[in-house]
Scaffold this motif. Structure first.
Motif, PDB file in Angstrom:
ATOM      1  N   ALA A 208       0.855  -1.189   0.000  1.00 26.74           N
ATOM      2  CA  ALA A 208       0.000   0.000   0.000  1.00 26.74           C
ATOM      3  C   ALA A 208       0.889   1.236   0.000  1.00 26.74           C
ATOM      4  CB  ALA A 208      -0.919  -0.005   1.219  1.00 26.74           C
ATOM      5  N   VAL A 209       0.734   2.079  -1.019  1.00 28.26           N
ATOM      6  CA  VAL A 209       1.587   3.252  -1.186  1.00 28.26           C
ATOM      7  C   VAL A 209       0.750   4.513  -1.029  1.00 28.26           C
ATOM      8  CG1 VAL A 209       3.116   4.506  -2.751  1.00 28.26           C
ATOM      9  CG2 VAL A 209       3.132   1.998  -2.729  1.00 28.26           C
ATOM     10  N   HIS A 210       1.146   5.341  -0.085  1.00 31.71           N
ATOM     11  CA  HIS A 210       0.500   6.642   0.122  1.00 31.71           C
ATOM     12  C   HIS A 210       1.560   7.723   0.028  1.00 31.71           C
ATOM     13  CE1 HIS A 210      -1.535  10.056   1.824  1.00 31.71           C
ATOM     14  NE2 HIS A 210      -0.786  10.037   2.916  1.00 31.71           N
ATOM     15  N   ALA A 211       1.336   8.713  -0.830  1.00 37.54           N
ATOM     16  CA  ALA A 211       2.270   9.826  -0.985  1.00 37.54           C
ATOM     17  C   ALA A 211       1.597  11.110  -0.503  1.00 37.54           C
ATOM     18  CB  ALA A 211       2.703   9.966  -2.437  1.00 37.54           C
ATOM     19  N   TYR A 212       2.366  11.945   0.137  1.00 38.76           N
ATOM     20  CA  TYR A 212       1.825  13.204   0.664  1.00 38.76           C
ATOM     21  C   TYR A 212       2.884  14.281   0.526  1.00 38.76           C
ATOM     22  CZ  TYR A 212       4.741  12.062   4.682  1.00 38.76           C
ATOM     23  OH  TYR A 212       5.812  11.744   5.473  1.00 38.76           O
ATOM     24  N   ARG A 213       2.458  15.524   0.675  1.00 38.62           N
ATOM     25  CA  ARG A 213       3.379  16.650   0.583  1.00 38.62           C
ATOM     26  C   ARG A 213       3.421  17.382   1.916  1.00 38.62           C
ATOM     27  NH1 ARG A 213       5.072  17.280  -4.507  1.00 38.62           N
ATOM     28  NH2 ARG A 213       3.805  16.432  -6.215  1.00 38.62           N
ATOM     29  N   LEU A 214       4.597  17.793   2.292  1.00 39.10           N
ATOM     30  CA  LEU A 214       4.739  18.572   3.514  1.00 39.10           C
ATOM     31  C   LEU A 214       4.173  19.969   3.294  1.00 39.10           C
ATOM     32  CD1 LEU A 214       8.374  17.573   4.505  1.00 39.10           C
ATOM     33  CD2 LEU A 214       6.264  16.800   5.596  1.00 39.10           C
ATOM     34  N   PRO A 215       3.615  20.585   4.339  1.00 38.18           N
ATOM     35  CA  PRO A 215       3.128  21.956   4.185  1.00 38.18           C
ATOM     36  C   PRO A 215       4.298  22.889   3.912  1.00 38.18           C
ATOM     37  CG  PRO A 215       3.100  21.287   6.492  1.00 38.18           C
ATOM     38  CD  PRO A 215       3.400  20.057   5.688  1.00 38.18           C
ATOM     39  N   PRO A 216       4.043  24.033   3.260  1.00 37.86           N
ATOM     40  CA  PRO A 216       5.126  24.978   2.983  1.00 37.86           C
ATOM     41  C   PRO A 216       5.855  25.363   4.267  1.00 37.86           C
ATOM     42  CG  PRO A 216       3.123  25.610   1.832  1.00 37.86           C
ATOM     43  CD  PRO A 216       2.744  24.496   2.756  1.00 37.86           C
ATOM     44  N   ALA A 217       7.171  25.502   4.180  1.00 35.34           N
ATOM     45  CA  ALA A 217       7.982  25.752   5.366  1.00 35.34           C
ATOM     46  C   ALA A 217       7.548  27.003   6.110  1.00 35.34           C
ATOM     47  CB  ALA A 217       9.457  25.871   4.966  1.00 35.34           C
ATOM     48  N   GLU A 218       7.084  28.025   5.375  1.00 31.41           N
ATOM     49  CA  GLU A 218       6.723  29.271   6.034  1.00 31.41           C
ATOM     50  C   GLU A 218       5.472  29.146   6.895  1.00 31.41           C
ATOM     51  OE1 GLU A 218       5.343  29.511   1.684  1.00 31.41           O
ATOM     52  OE2 GLU A 218       7.099  28.835   2.815  1.00 31.41           O
ATOM     53  N   THR A 219       4.695  28.076   6.702  1.00 34.90           N
ATOM     54  CA  THR A 219       3.469  27.899   7.490  1.00 34.90           C
ATOM     55  C   THR A 219       3.712  27.084   8.754  1.00 34.90           C
ATOM     56  OG1 THR A 219       2.774  25.859   6.413  1.00 34.90           O
ATOM     57  CG2 THR A 219       2.150  27.931   5.347  1.00 34.90           C
ATOM     58  N   TRP A 220       4.912  26.520   8.915  1.00 36.69           N
ATOM     59  CA  TRP A 220       5.145  25.635  10.045  1.00 36.69           C
ATOM     60  C   TRP A 220       5.165  26.384  11.371  1.00 36.69           C
ATOM     61  CZ3 TRP A 220       9.015  21.146   8.883  1.00 36.69           C
ATOM     62  CH2 TRP A 220       8.550  20.448   7.761  1.00 36.69           C
ATOM     63  N   ALA A 221       5.410  27.695  11.328  1.00 40.55           N
ATOM     64  CA  ALA A 221       5.457  28.462  12.571  1.00 40.55           C
ATOM     65  C   ALA A 221       4.068  28.751  13.110  1.00 40.55           C
ATOM     66  CB  ALA A 221       6.206  29.772  12.348  1.00 40.55           C
ATOM     67  N   THR A 222       3.028  28.426  12.327  1.00 44.40           N
ATOM     68  CA  THR A 222       1.651  28.643  12.761  1.00 44.40           C
ATOM     69  C   THR A 222       0.965  27.296  12.872  1.00 44.40           C
ATOM     70  OG1 THR A 222       0.889  28.855  10.478  1.00 44.40           O
ATOM     71  CG2 THR A 222       1.581  30.870  11.592  1.00 44.40           C
ATOM     72  N   PRO A 223      -0.105  27.204  13.657  1.00 42.51           N
ATOM     73  CA  PRO A 223      -0.816  25.927  13.789  1.00 42.51           C
ATOM     74  C   PRO A 223      -1.307  25.446  12.426  1.00 42.51           C
ATOM     75  CG  PRO A 223      -1.524  27.478  15.457  1.00 42.51           C
ATOM     76  CD  PRO A 223      -0.680  28.253  14.491  1.00 42.51           C
ATOM     77  N   PRO A 224      -1.348  24.155  12.188  1.00 46.76           N
ATOM     78  CA  PRO A 224      -1.828  23.627  10.905  1.00 46.76           C
ATOM     79  C   PRO A 224      -3.299  23.937  10.705  1.00 46.76           C
ATOM     80  CG  PRO A 224      -1.554  21.860  12.501  1.00 46.76           C
ATOM     81  CD  PRO A 224      -0.953  23.088  13.118  1.00 46.76           C
ATOM     82  N   ALA A 225      -3.726  23.891   9.450  1.00 47.28           N
ATOM     83  CA  ALA A 225      -5.114  24.192   9.122  1.00 47.28           C
ATOM     84  C   ALA A 225      -6.049  23.218   9.821  1.00 47.28           C
ATOM     85  CB  ALA A 225      -5.308  24.130   7.608  1.00 47.28           C
TER      86      ALA A 225
END
Length: 324
Positions: A208-225
């Protein structure tokens, strides 16, 4: 109505590969194989209003010169796979319309694809793509490959039963894994269950293969959506997100693991392009399973970018499973 595997054939090498694979799949499922050849009508002026079932012609009445499926193709499949009941029909009409009609009713439809060699991938014809885009039941695209390997006893459960039957095309692929693409944002149980069933039939590992993308680095300093990830004490780093994605994938597969206890499952949660990771996993696989969301009007039917990439570049057979 009895279950069948249906293969669309002509006299091309890619169709012959599809017929061989379909015979193996019919053997694994213990069902009948139906071979279908669609012959376009010779003159538009003589065409009657199209009917979904097309015009049937008895197999014995066909002639190669008339554009029909050569009798030796059917006879060859029957000779190589005596354990499979094989029927053959020739239909006259629009290939696209007839195959799309079959794709709405067949338990599994098998089509062929031509290899171009090198990095160019494979030639997937417009009729095949349109059929896959409109299908409401699973359909498989099979590559025209090199000369078939020697037959061996199948590795799956039916081979273990010791019934002495010869392995057919899909069983001859050996212990190659069954690969399934999993989208955690829009998980589909029908696709996952289909992949588990195919792995069980072959006695193969399910990857089972699941691919995802990390959130943009500039958004990491704020809580995730909201809804993107569970609340973290601090802004998540890449490791935390990776662990969350892997845990979510394992939880999603948990229900089917209990239903298919004999299937070994390998899980991959990777950062990056889904098409890239699936193409890597498809190398040496016996089958790749992908989902396709059934879209209603006003949007026209489509396959999706990931499935499109796999259909054009994966060497393994690719099963497209429609879902709502």
């Amino acid at each position: 109505m009895n279950s069948t595997v249906t293969a669309a054939l002509d006299d091309s090498p890619e169709a012959a590969a599809a017929g061989e694979w379909a015979a193996g799949e019919a053997w694994l499922r213990g069902v009948e194989l139906r071979l279908v050849h669609v012959r376009p009508k010779e003159s538009k002026a003589l065409q009657a209003p199209f009917r979904a079932t097309g015009t049937r012609h008895p197999t014995g009445a066909r002639h190669r010169s008339a554009g029909g499926l050569p009798e030796e193709v059917v006879a060859g499949l029957r000779d190589r796979h005596p354990e499979v009941k094989i029927t053959a029909d020739e239909l006259t009409g629009s290939p696209a319309d007839i195959l799309q009609g079959i794709a709405h009713t067949a338990d599994l439809l098998v089509l062929g694809s031509r290899g171009l060699g090198g990095v160019r991938g494979f030639l997937v014809g417009s009729v095949a793509l349109a059929t896959l885009a409109h299908a409401t039941h699973p359909a498989v695209l099979v590559r025209a490959g090199p000369e078939e390997p020697e037959r061996a006893e199948p590795p799956g459960p039916r081979g273990e039963a010791g019934d002495g039957r010869r392995a057919t095309a899909s069983a001859r692929e050996g212990p190659g894994e069954v690969v399934v693409g999993v989208d955690l944002a829009q998980p589909c149980d029908e696709v996952i269950r289909f992949a588990f069933e195919e792995a069980r039939r072959r006695g193969a590992v399910l990857r089972a293969v699941h691919a995802y993308r990390l959130p943009p680095a500039e958004t990491w300093a704020t809580p995730p959506a909201v809804g993107a990830y569970p609340p973290f004490d601090i802004a998540p780093d890449a490791g935390e997100i990776t662990r969350y994605e892997a845990s979510a994938l394992s939880a999603l597969l948990g229900r089917r693991r209990a239903e298919f206890p004999g299937v070994e499952v390998a899980e991959e949660a990777e950062v990056g392009s889904a098409a890239h990771h699936l193409l890597q996993a498809a190398d040496g696989a016996s089958l790749v399973v992908l989902g396709r969301r059934i879209r209603r009007a006003p949007l026209s039917p489509r396959i999706g970018s990931v499935a499109h990439a796999l259909l054009h570049h994966a060497r393994a057979p690719v099963a497209v499973v429609p879902h709502s």
